[in-house]
Scaffold this motif. Structure first.
Motif, PDB file in Angstrom:
ATOM      1  N   MET A  93       0.923   2.089  -3.428  1.00  0.00           N
ATOM      2  CA  MET A  93      -0.385   2.405  -4.029  1.00  0.00           C
ATOM      3  C   MET A  93      -1.065   3.520  -3.234  1.00  0.00           C
ATOM      4  O   MET A  93      -2.041   3.282  -2.522  1.00  0.00           O
ATOM      5  N   PRO A  94      -0.568   4.742  -3.313  1.00  0.00           N
ATOM      6  CA  PRO A  94      -1.132   5.818  -2.496  1.00  0.00           C
ATOM      7  C   PRO A  94      -2.598   6.135  -2.806  1.00  0.00           C
ATOM      8  O   PRO A  94      -3.268   6.793  -2.007  1.00  0.00           O
ATOM      9  N   ASP A  95      -3.110   5.639  -3.914  1.00  0.00           N
ATOM     10  CA  ASP A  95      -4.517   5.863  -4.269  1.00  0.00           C
ATOM     11  C   ASP A  95      -5.453   4.828  -3.656  1.00  0.00           C
ATOM     12  O   ASP A  95      -6.672   4.952  -3.761  1.00  0.00           O
ATOM     13  N   LYS A  96      -4.905   3.805  -2.992  1.00  0.00           N
ATOM     14  CA  LYS A  96      -5.699   2.753  -2.341  1.00  0.00           C
ATOM     15  C   LYS A  96      -5.517   2.881  -0.832  1.00  0.00           C
ATOM     16  O   LYS A  96      -4.417   3.125  -0.347  1.00  0.00           O
ATOM     17  N   LYS A  97      -6.614   2.676  -0.087  1.00  0.00           N
ATOM     18  CA  LYS A  97      -6.568   2.828   1.366  1.00  0.00           C
ATOM     19  C   LYS A  97      -6.502   1.471   2.064  1.00  0.00           C
ATOM     20  O   LYS A  97      -7.143   0.513   1.630  1.00  0.00           O
ATOM     21  N   LEU A  98      -5.753   1.439   3.164  1.00  0.00           N
ATOM     22  CA  LEU A  98      -5.595   0.252   3.987  1.00  0.00           C
ATOM     23  C   LEU A  98      -5.833   0.613   5.443  1.00  0.00           C
ATOM     24  O   LEU A  98      -5.333   1.632   5.927  1.00  0.00           O
ATOM     25  N   VAL A  99      -6.578  -0.250   6.139  1.00  0.00           N
ATOM     26  CA  VAL A  99      -6.751  -0.142   7.582  1.00  0.00           C
ATOM     27  C   VAL A  99      -6.207  -1.429   8.185  1.00  0.00           C
ATOM     28  O   VAL A  99      -6.558  -2.529   7.739  1.00  0.00           O
ATOM     29  N   VAL A 100      -5.331  -1.291   9.175  1.00  0.00           N
ATOM     30  CA  VAL A 100      -4.734  -2.446   9.863  1.00  0.00           C
ATOM     31  C   VAL A 100      -5.243  -2.445  11.297  1.00  0.00           C
ATOM     32  O   VAL A 100      -5.082  -1.459  12.019  1.00  0.00           O
ATOM     33  N   VAL A 101      -5.879  -3.546  11.701  1.00  0.00           N
ATOM     34  CA  VAL A 101      -6.322  -3.702  13.084  1.00  0.00           C
ATOM     35  C   VAL A 101      -5.637  -4.915  13.687  1.00  0.00           C
ATOM     36  O   VAL A 101      -5.278  -5.841  12.982  1.00  0.00           O
ATOM     37  N   SER A 102      -5.448  -4.890  14.955  1.00  0.00           N
ATOM     38  CA  SER A 102      -4.837  -5.948  15.757  1.00  0.00           C
ATOM     39  C   SER A 102      -3.530  -5.430  16.336  1.00  0.00           C
ATOM     40  O   SER A 102      -3.044  -4.366  15.954  1.00  0.00           O
ATOM     41  N   GLY A 103      -2.992  -6.175  17.249  1.00  0.00           N
ATOM     42  CA  GLY A 103      -1.730  -5.814  17.871  1.00  0.00           C
ATOM     43  C   GLY A 103      -0.803  -7.008  17.859  1.00  0.00           C
ATOM     44  O   GLY A 103      -1.228  -8.131  17.621  1.00  0.00           O
ATOM     45  N   PHE A 159       0.817  -1.220   0.000  1.00  0.00           N
ATOM     46  CA  PHE A 159       0.000   0.000   0.000  1.00  0.00           C
ATOM     47  C   PHE A 159       0.849   1.268   0.000  1.00  0.00           C
ATOM     48  O   PHE A 159       0.372   2.318  -0.446  1.00  0.00           O
ATOM     49  N   LEU A 160       2.080   1.187   0.455  1.00  0.00           N
ATOM     50  CA  LEU A 160       2.981   2.330   0.328  1.00  0.00           C
ATOM     51  C   LEU A 160       3.247   2.627  -1.151  1.00  0.00           C
ATOM     52  O   LEU A 160       3.501   3.772  -1.515  1.00  0.00           O
ATOM     53  N   ASN A 204       4.242   8.056   7.469  1.00  0.00           N
ATOM     54  CA  ASN A 204       4.061   9.185   6.556  1.00  0.00           C
ATOM     55  C   ASN A 204       3.046   8.906   5.461  1.00  0.00           C
ATOM     56  O   ASN A 204       2.865   9.728   4.569  1.00  0.00           O
ATOM     57  N   ALA A 205       2.387   7.771   5.516  1.00  0.00           N
ATOM     58  CA  ALA A 205       1.436   7.396   4.466  1.00  0.00           C
ATOM     59  C   ALA A 205       0.037   7.892   4.823  1.00  0.00           C
ATOM     60  O   ALA A 205      -0.518   7.522   5.858  1.00  0.00           O
ATOM     61  N   GLN A 206      -0.527   8.712   3.965  1.00  0.00           N
ATOM     62  CA  GLN A 206      -1.876   9.250   4.182  1.00  0.00           C
ATOM     63  C   GLN A 206      -2.956   8.201   3.924  1.00  0.00           C
ATOM     64  O   GLN A 206      -4.080   8.345   4.401  1.00  0.00           O
ATOM     65  N   ASN A 207      -2.624   7.139   3.210  1.00  0.00           N
ATOM     66  CA  ASN A 207      -3.603   6.129   2.809  1.00  0.00           C
ATOM     67  C   ASN A 207      -3.635   4.907   3.727  1.00  0.00           C
ATOM     68  O   ASN A 207      -4.416   3.982   3.490  1.00  0.00           O
TER      69      ASN A 207
END
Length: 184
Positions: A39-49, A36-37, A62-65
């Protein structure tokens, strides 16, 4: 194993892909973030620890996406899963993996790795896309490009149907059948 899919459901389609794997070396969340770094036009959400959470956060700082949320409560997980485009789950030789089944219960396809338990749960081309074992970030990019929002929506019904096979009730029914056969 049984999987409690009852709380997961389709809640629409947002503009992001979701990773629910624990940030750990064997879960390859770093490979997903690296993709995803690129692919700045695609969004990623990461959950978990996990043990690699801070390293993953630093990779994406520094990634807005990319959003790294860490642990979230069950209701937030259900919301995020129910509204994503698809989930991405590429662990190394995972035995089963409940996250892909939960994703499919929500009508969301899985971008997974063609090894371990995902070979039993995800049907390539029907309920997700299985990429090569030992995946690179380029493999993830290719799968995300293929898993458009429209294609993800086309897989919704197949995903929901597939997840039914792994419900707790099905597990109990099969175990009872086995136990009855031993008594005979």
């Amino acid at each position: 194993p049984p999987c409690d899919t009852s709380g997961f459901r389709w809640l629409g389609q947002g503009d992001y892909y979701l990773s629910t794997a624990r940030p750990d070396l064997l879960k390859r969340v770093d490979v997903i973030v690296r993709a995803f770094l690129k692919m700045p036009d695609k969004k990623l959400v990461v959950v978990s620890g996990g043990s690699e959470l801070e390293r993953i956060r630093n990779m994406a700082k520094n990634a807005q996406n990319i959003k790294i949320l860490g642990w979230v409560d069950e209701s937030r997980l259900v919301q995020l899963t129910g509204k994503c485009i698809a989930t991405i789950y590429i662990p190394e030789d995972e035995d089963f993996g409940m996250s892909p089944v939960e994703s499919m219960a929500a009508g969301k396809p899985v971008i997974g790795v063609a090894e371990g338990g995902l070979l039993e749960t995800v049907k390539d081309g029907e309920t997700g896309i299985l990429i090569n074992d030992f995946p690179s970030y380029k493999d993830v990019i290719q799968a995300v490009v293929q898993m458009t929002p429209a294609r993800a929506n086309q897989m919704r019904m197949a995903c929901e149907k597939r997840a039914l096979r792994f419900r707790i009730e099905v597990f109990v029914e099969k175990m009872n059948y086995i136990m009855r056969s031993f008594k005979s």
